[in-house]
Design an enzyme around this catalytic site. Structure first.
Site, short mmCIF file in Angstrom:
data_model
loop_
_atom_site.label_atom_id
_atom_site.label_comp_id
_atom_site.label_asym_id
_atom_site.label_seq_id
_atom_site.Cartn_x
_atom_site.Cartn_y
_atom_site.Cartn_z
N LYS A 38 -1.36 49.97 74.19
CA LYS A 38 -2.21 50.59 75.19
C LYS A 38 -3.64 50.07 75.05
O LYS A 38 -3.87 48.90 75.23
CB LYS A 38 -2.10 52.11 75.07
CG LYS A 38 -0.64 52.61 74.88
CD LYS A 38 0.26 52.36 76.06
CE LYS A 38 1.73 52.58 75.75
NZ LYS A 38 2.09 53.86 75.17
N TYR A 95 4.38 62.54 72.83
CA TYR A 95 4.98 61.39 73.49
C TYR A 95 6.52 61.49 73.46
O TYR A 95 7.10 61.85 72.43
CB TYR A 95 4.50 60.11 72.79
CG TYR A 95 5.07 58.86 73.38
CD1 TYR A 95 4.63 58.41 74.62
CD2 TYR A 95 6.06 58.16 72.72
CE1 TYR A 95 5.17 57.26 75.18
CE2 TYR A 95 6.59 57.01 73.28
CZ TYR A 95 6.14 56.57 74.51
OH TYR A 95 6.68 55.45 75.06
N ARG A 104 8.24 39.34 58.20
CA ARG A 104 8.74 40.71 58.32
C ARG A 104 7.93 41.70 57.50
O ARG A 104 7.90 42.89 57.82
CB ARG A 104 10.22 40.82 57.91
CG ARG A 104 10.71 42.28 57.96
CD ARG A 104 12.21 42.46 57.88
NE ARG A 104 12.81 41.72 56.80
CZ ARG A 104 12.76 42.06 55.52
NH1 ARG A 104 12.13 43.16 55.14
NH2 ARG A 104 13.32 41.32 54.60
N ASP A 136 -1.45 60.91 66.48
CA ASP A 136 -1.26 59.78 67.38
C ASP A 136 -2.49 59.77 68.27
O ASP A 136 -2.66 60.63 69.13
CB ASP A 136 0.03 59.99 68.19
CG ASP A 136 0.27 58.89 69.22
OD1 ASP A 136 -0.68 58.16 69.55
OD2 ASP A 136 1.41 58.80 69.72
C1 PLP Z 1 3.18 54.40 74.50
C2 PLP Z 1 2.96 55.45 73.50
C3 PLP Z 1 3.71 55.48 72.31
C4 PLP Z 1 4.80 54.48 72.03
O1 PLP Z 1 4.27 53.21 71.87
P1 PLP Z 1 5.12 51.85 72.07
O2 PLP Z 1 4.11 50.81 71.77
O3 PLP Z 1 5.62 51.85 73.48
O4 PLP Z 1 6.24 51.89 71.08
C5 PLP Z 1 3.43 56.46 71.40
N1 PLP Z 1 2.49 57.39 71.63
C6 PLP Z 1 1.77 57.42 72.75
C7 PLP Z 1 0.76 58.49 72.96
C8 PLP Z 1 1.99 56.45 73.74
O5 PLP Z 1 1.28 56.48 74.87
#
Ligand code: PLP
Length: 388
Positions: free
Chosen positions: A201, A104, A50, A176
């Protein structure tokens, strides 16, 4: 640890244990929740799944810090685990955040529905309109949050100005950078403090795990890890293994995908069923010049506005190569109509105000053959219009 000079080489070799574990070329999966305590005096020496600090986590943390060019990094159970832990590690009761207008959906929902319960408020800003930011400051403003390329309208903020503004006002900057990946942009190089990714992604790239990343200086990462440990967002060892494997091909995948996306965007521009193609690599994109200056490529997400919502709906059903599915960044191309999928949960009026109308389609360009993919997209557009 040897020093590797380039991103491509770092993706393959940085972070791997030396000496290798029993000579293993690939980091084995350490399927052990807890570990013998090496130093009874130090909590930091406690290794536990964890706490995201098993050998599988540590390899990834070192590799990510090496490619982002930051002092430290950590992985998390998902992109949202990384984003929420990072935000909660720097914001508390009475604090305020400046946020790029379109972020997002999960991030937006956290900021509007959850953060206020902890006394954390925010104000939306237009990331291209530097003159408007000052008016959004309040005494408790502590940080500024942006996306490298935003979802689904592929907006790009004036990031150098955002960094300068943050420095002038003592704000922490968070980005992000999921849509670009470290291959196309390394935000630490322009002075952004905390870098976040949904590693679900591009970093993993194979649509088979969810994972997140936080990178930054040692103090920021220590605070974020502390928060993450309490929230419990740890990445499972097997997912760590898959993420490490996926990252080795990141630069090959993203380089190909971005080149392919540029050609897709140009081909779509010429189709009569399309009103507007949105891609930072097109000269008509409002932040094209900035994107040229800042990024090593424009990413592999292409959005467009079809003639109307029905054409958009018929298009996503008519494609044969891309999968009609949400998410992005995998080796397979995906198409989605955000108003009827990723942004369906948003109140319709708010959605339209944000520009997410029914005619909007978002394409995640994969690694299929570019010509074959373009032919399929154009054929699907033809068939979406011929039935109208
Ligand atoms: C998919 C995504 C997220 C969230 O990510 P998860 O892995 O699904 O929790 C955050 N920011 C962006 C730009 C995303 O495309």
């Amino acid at each position: 640890m040897p020093e590797y000079k380039t991103l491509q080489t770092r993706l393959i070799h940085s972070g791997s244990p030396r000496p290798r574990v029993h000579g293993a070329v690939v980091t084995p999966i350490f399927q052990s929740a807890n570990y013998e305590q090496a130093d009874p005096e130090s909590y930091a020496a406690v290794t536990y799944m964890r706490l995201n600090n098993t050998p599988n986590h540590q390899v990834l943390a070192r590799k990510i810090a090496a490619i982002e060019g930051t002092e430290a990094a950590t992985v998390a159970a998902s992109g949202m685990a990384a984003i929420t832990a990072a935000l909660l590690s720097i914001l508390g009761q009475g604090d305020h955040l400046l946020v790029q207008q379109t972020v997002y959906g999960g991030t937006r929902t956290f900021l509007t529905q959850d953060a206020p319960r902890f006394g954390i408020t925010h104000t939306d800003i237009d990331p291209l309109d530097a003159d408007s930011w000052e008016a959004a400051l309040v005494p408790g403003t502590k940080a500024i949050y942006v996306e490298g390329v935003s979802n689904p309208l592929l907006g790009v903020g004036d990031l150098p100005k955002i960094v300068a503004f943050a420095q002038d006002h003592g704000l922490i900057t968070l980005i992000d950078n999921t849509f670009l990946s470290p291959v196309l942009f390394r935000p630490a190089q322009i002075g952004i403090d905390i870098i976040l990714h949904s590693a679900t992604k591009y970093l993993n790239g194979h649509s088979d795990i969810v994972a997140g990343v936080i990178a930054g200086n040692a103090a920021h990462i220590e605070a974020a890890v502390h928060q993450l440990n309490h929230l419990g967002g740890s990445l499972d060892s097997h997912a760590c293994f898959l993420l490490e494997r996926g990252m080795k091909t990141l630069s090959l995948r993203v380089g190909y995908q971005a080149a392919s996306a540029q050609r897709v965007a140009e081909a779509l521009t010429r189709h009569p069923a399309i009103d507007q193609v949105i891609y930072p690599g097109l000269p008509e994109h409002p932040a094209h010049k900035l994107a040229v200056e800042l990024f090593d490529g424009f990413g592999a997400m292409v959005s467009f506005r079809a003639k109307d919502g029905d054409v958009a709906s018929r298009f996503v059903e008519a494609v044969q190569i891309p999968v009609h599915a949400a998410s992005l960044g995998g080796v397979e191309s995906l198409v989605v109509q955000p108003s009827r999928s990723t942004h369906l949960g948003m109140p319709p009026a708010e959605r339209r105000a944000a520009g997410i109308t029914d005619d909007l389609v978002r394409v995640s360009v994969g690694i299929e053959d570019t010509d074959e993919l373009i032919a399929d997209l154009l054929r699907a557009l033809d068939s979406a219009t011929s039935t109208s």
